[in-house]
Design a protein around this motif. Structure first.
Motif, PDB file in Angstrom:
ATOM      1  N   THR A  83       0.753  -1.110   0.019  1.00  0.00           N
ATOM      2  CA  THR A  83       0.329   0.100  -0.136  1.00  0.00           C
ATOM      3  C   THR A  83       1.079   0.732   0.094  1.00  0.00           C
ATOM      4  OG1 THR A  83      -0.240   0.407   2.541  1.00  0.00           O
ATOM      5  CG2 THR A  83      -1.638  -1.124   1.504  1.00  0.00           C
ATOM      6  N   SER A  98      -2.982   6.009  -4.086  1.00  0.00           N
ATOM      7  CA  SER A  98      -4.704   6.358  -4.055  1.00  0.00           C
ATOM      8  C   SER A  98      -5.323   7.311  -5.339  1.00  0.00           C
ATOM      9  CB  SER A  98      -4.422   7.761  -2.731  1.00  0.00           C
ATOM     10  OG  SER A  98      -3.661   8.811  -3.359  1.00  0.00           O
ATOM     11  N   LYS A  99      -4.906   6.779  -6.115  1.00  0.00           N
ATOM     12  CA  LYS A  99      -5.652   7.492  -7.557  1.00  0.00           C
ATOM     13  C   LYS A  99      -4.955   6.790  -8.660  1.00  0.00           C
ATOM     14  CE  LYS A  99      -4.260  12.096  -7.211  1.00  0.00           C
ATOM     15  NZ  LYS A  99      -3.295  12.561  -5.787  1.00  0.00           N
ATOM     16  N   TYR A 116      -6.192   1.182  -6.984  1.00  0.00           N
ATOM     17  CA  TYR A 116      -6.257   2.197  -5.985  1.00  0.00           C
ATOM     18  C   TYR A 116      -7.644   1.944  -5.000  1.00  0.00           C
ATOM     19  CZ  TYR A 116      -8.468   3.392 -10.831  1.00  0.00           C
ATOM     20  OH  TYR A 116      -9.052   2.879 -11.452  1.00  0.00           O
ATOM     21  N   ASN A 156      -9.942   2.509  -1.816  1.00  0.00           N
ATOM     22  CA  ASN A 156     -10.571   3.199  -0.497  1.00  0.00           C
ATOM     23  C   ASN A 156      -9.707   2.900   0.817  1.00  0.00           C
ATOM     24  OD1 ASN A 156     -11.282   5.238   1.263  1.00  0.00           O
ATOM     25  ND2 ASN A 156     -12.987   5.299   0.680  1.00  0.00           N
ATOM     26  N   SER A 189     -12.106   1.900   3.162  1.00  0.00           N
ATOM     27  CA  SER A 189     -13.168   1.766   3.265  1.00  0.00           C
ATOM     28  C   SER A 189     -13.445  -0.141   3.501  1.00  0.00           C
ATOM     29  CB  SER A 189     -13.958   1.743   2.166  1.00  0.00           C
ATOM     30  OG  SER A 189     -15.497   1.194   1.113  1.00  0.00           O
ATOM     31  N   SER A 230     -14.066  -1.427  -0.405  1.00  0.00           N
ATOM     32  CA  SER A 230     -13.246  -1.245  -1.312  1.00  0.00           C
ATOM     33  C   SER A 230     -12.092  -2.202  -1.406  1.00  0.00           C
ATOM     34  CB  SER A 230     -13.854   0.039  -1.629  1.00  0.00           C
ATOM     35  OG  SER A 230     -12.028   0.492  -2.426  1.00  0.00           O
ATOM     36  N   LYS A 268      -9.293  11.578   8.882  1.00  0.00           N
ATOM     37  CA  LYS A 268      -8.406  11.752   7.585  1.00  0.00           C
ATOM     38  C   LYS A 268      -7.253  11.074   8.944  1.00  0.00           C
ATOM     39  CE  LYS A 268      -5.034  14.259   4.628  1.00  0.00           C
ATOM     40  NZ  LYS A 268      -4.278  14.986   4.621  1.00  0.00           N
ATOM     41  N   ASP A 313      -8.087   7.160   8.929  1.00  0.00           N
ATOM     42  CA  ASP A 313      -8.530   6.539   8.168  1.00  0.00           C
ATOM     43  C   ASP A 313      -7.827   5.635   7.952  1.00  0.00           C
ATOM     44  OD1 ASP A 313     -11.394   7.091   8.409  1.00  0.00           O
ATOM     45  OD2 ASP A 313     -11.792   8.034   6.900  1.00  0.00           O
ATOM     46  N   ILE A 314      -6.753   6.621   7.292  1.00  0.00           N
ATOM     47  CA  ILE A 314      -5.840   6.165   6.622  1.00  0.00           C
ATOM     48  C   ILE A 314      -4.668   5.337   7.348  1.00  0.00           C
ATOM     49  CG2 ILE A 314      -3.656   6.786   5.938  1.00  0.00           C
ATOM     50  CD1 ILE A 314      -6.546   6.994   3.596  1.00  0.00           C
ATOM     51  N   GLY A 319      -6.365   1.561   7.554  1.00  0.00           N
ATOM     52  CA  GLY A 319      -5.803   1.693   5.872  1.00  0.00           C
ATOM     53  C   GLY A 319      -5.142   0.049   6.591  1.00  0.00           C
TER      54      GLY A 319
END
Ligand code: NAD
Length: 249
Positions: free
Chosen positions: A12, A38-39, A63, A65, A68, A71, A111, A114-115, A119
């Motif tokens: 990741t 991420s993108k 990529y 999310n 989630s 995802s 934020k 989340d990551i 993550g």
């Protein structure tokens, strides 16, 4: 050479910095490498430059999310369908932070959680069924020197890395029965692109405080991931390996 031939390694945050260098290190050892970012654009760019350097390599890119579970699970299923295994998961994606305590908002806290925390949890959860079924697997998380020292400012960053250490040690205990080892690498200040913009007057005193008298290079961290993922580390689990040039007891 070829220590990881036919091993599928998912990284990741593999599009730049430490993650990208880690992808290169595993590719040099013959691994099949799947880079997550991420993108789409950053994943495509990383894949293109890795393909230029490693022409014969088996490479993949996704990529999801990372915040989630749905995802992440969907993309890990695609990875497993495409490559037939997930042997090594490097949870490297992370965001840092330097806000003063009084400036924290719910959005900023989320934020980082989340990551840096979800993550790691969600990627490991998504890889787990495949590793469990194979009764083998290696998960390596990315902690930080701040998980030992704390920081002055940006409190959610060290908080998240302390959580990563807790997850590492606890999952090492819980997943050992499934043949899965879980460790973490805790880098010190590492010279990625971000650091190139930092002025010399900040770097010099920093280097002076490090007994090994230099900043870390992404290769230093990649080498630690390689070691912990290898069979040479088959009797090591629940370890937080500091790679920071410091001396501690
Ligand atoms: P970097 O900013 O160069 O790379 C971070 C990677 O994480 C990128 O590939 C990015 O795409 C990915 N990422 C960020 N946000 C994401 C999101 N929302 N979704 C998916 N991916 C996302 O950082 P780096 O310096 O290479 O750091 C890599 C890891 O090492 C991080 O976990 C960081 O906390 C840790 N670390 C770095 C240092 C350092 O000095 N560079 C020190 C200690 C720990």
């Amino acid at each position: 050479m070829n220590k990881f031939l036919n091993k599928v390694v998912v990284i990741t945050g593999g599009t730049r910095g430490i993650g990208y260098e880690t992808a290169r290190a595993f590719l040099k050892e013959g691994a099949t490498v799947v880079v997550l970012g991420s993108k789409k654009e950053s994943v495509d760019k990383a894949l293109q430059s890795l393909k230029e350097e490693f022409k014969e390599a088996k490479l993949g890119g996704y990529y999801p999310n990372l915040a989630s579970l749905e995802s992440v699970k969907a993309d890990f299923k695609k990875i497993h369908d495409e490559f037939g295994a997930i042997d090594v998961l490097i949870n490297n994606a992370g965001v840092s932070d330097d806000h003063h305590f009084g400036d924290y908002t719910e959005e900023l806290a989320n934020k980082i959680i989340d990551i840096n925390i979800k993550g790691v949890l969600y990627s490991t959860l998504a890889a787990y069924p495949y590793m469990k079924e194979a009764h083998k697997g290696v998960v390596i998380n990315t902690s930080s020197v701040v998980s030992k020292e704390g920081t002055t400012g940006g409190v959610m960053y060290p908080t998240s890395k302390f959580a990563v250490n807790g997850m590492t040690i606890s999952l090492a205990r819980e997943l050992a029965k499934d043949g899965i080892r879980v460790n973490a690498v805790a880098p010190g200040v590492t010279y990625t692109d971000m650091m190139k913009a930092v002025p010399d007057e900040y770097i010099k005193p920093l280097v002076a405080s490090i007994p090994l008298a230099r900043l870390g290079q992404p290769e230093d961290i990649a080498n630690a991931f390689l070691f912990l993922a290898s069979d040479e580390a088959s009797y090591i689990s629940g370890e937080i390996l500091h790679v920071d040039g410091l001396v501690r007891c």
